[in-house]
Design a protein around this motif. Structure first.
Motif, PDB file in Angstrom:
ATOM      1  N   LYS A  19       0.856  -1.112   0.127  1.00  0.00           N
ATOM      2  CA  LYS A  19      -0.068  -0.013  -0.222  1.00  0.00           C
ATOM      3  C   LYS A  19       0.853   1.340  -0.099  1.00  0.00           C
ATOM      4  N   GLU A  23       0.664   5.732  -6.118  1.00  0.00           N
ATOM      5  CA  GLU A  23      -0.915   5.830  -6.455  1.00  0.00           C
ATOM      6  C   GLU A  23      -1.645   6.049  -4.925  1.00  0.00           C
ATOM      7  N   ASN A  24      -1.127   5.494  -3.943  1.00  0.00           N
ATOM      8  CA  ASN A  24      -1.998   5.873  -2.643  1.00  0.00           C
ATOM      9  C   ASN A  24      -1.464   7.152  -2.142  1.00  0.00           C
ATOM     10  N   LYS A  27      -3.440   9.913  -3.239  1.00  0.00           N
ATOM     11  CA  LYS A  27      -4.603  10.233  -2.349  1.00  0.00           C
ATOM     12  C   LYS A  27      -4.543  10.934  -1.423  1.00  0.00           C
ATOM     13  N   LEU A  40      -6.445   3.962   3.977  1.00  0.00           N
ATOM     14  CA  LEU A  40      -5.600   4.037   2.780  1.00  0.00           C
ATOM     15  C   LEU A  40      -4.659   3.184   2.746  1.00  0.00           C
ATOM     16  N   LEU A  41      -3.535   3.438   3.630  1.00  0.00           N
ATOM     17  CA  LEU A  41      -2.104   2.940   3.791  1.00  0.00           C
ATOM     18  C   LEU A  41      -2.251   1.750   4.908  1.00  0.00           C
TER      19      LEU A  41
END
Length: 83
Positions: A19, A23-24, A27, A40-41
């Protein structure tokens, strides 16, 4: 070997499972809550802080995302080695 074990092993062998990636990172934004970033992470590798300001890091010394919070909201963030 069980199917579940095989799936986990394949995921570990493929770098795309992390993660901690560009890309993350893209965000993350100012004002996000700590809960949103963790959704998210995942759980941070380490956190520290005092007096309403904290910093959390995901990853290791080569590849990481670091997020600084004030009052539980993203203030600043940085990353290194992201793909």
């Amino acid at each position: 070997m069980s199917l579940r074990f095989s799936a986990v092993l394949v995921c570990l062998l493929i770098a795309g499972c992390s993660k901690i990636n560009q890309e993350n990172y893209a965000k993350i934004g100012p004002g996000m809550s700590k809960a949103e970033v963790e959704a998210l992470l995942g759980e941070p590798t380490e956190c520290s802080g005092a007096m309403g300001v904290s910093s959390c890091t995901w990853g290791d010394q080569k590849t990481f995302i670091s997020v600084q919070y004030a009052a539980g909201k993203v203030l600043m963030f940085s990353g290194q080695g992201l793909k």
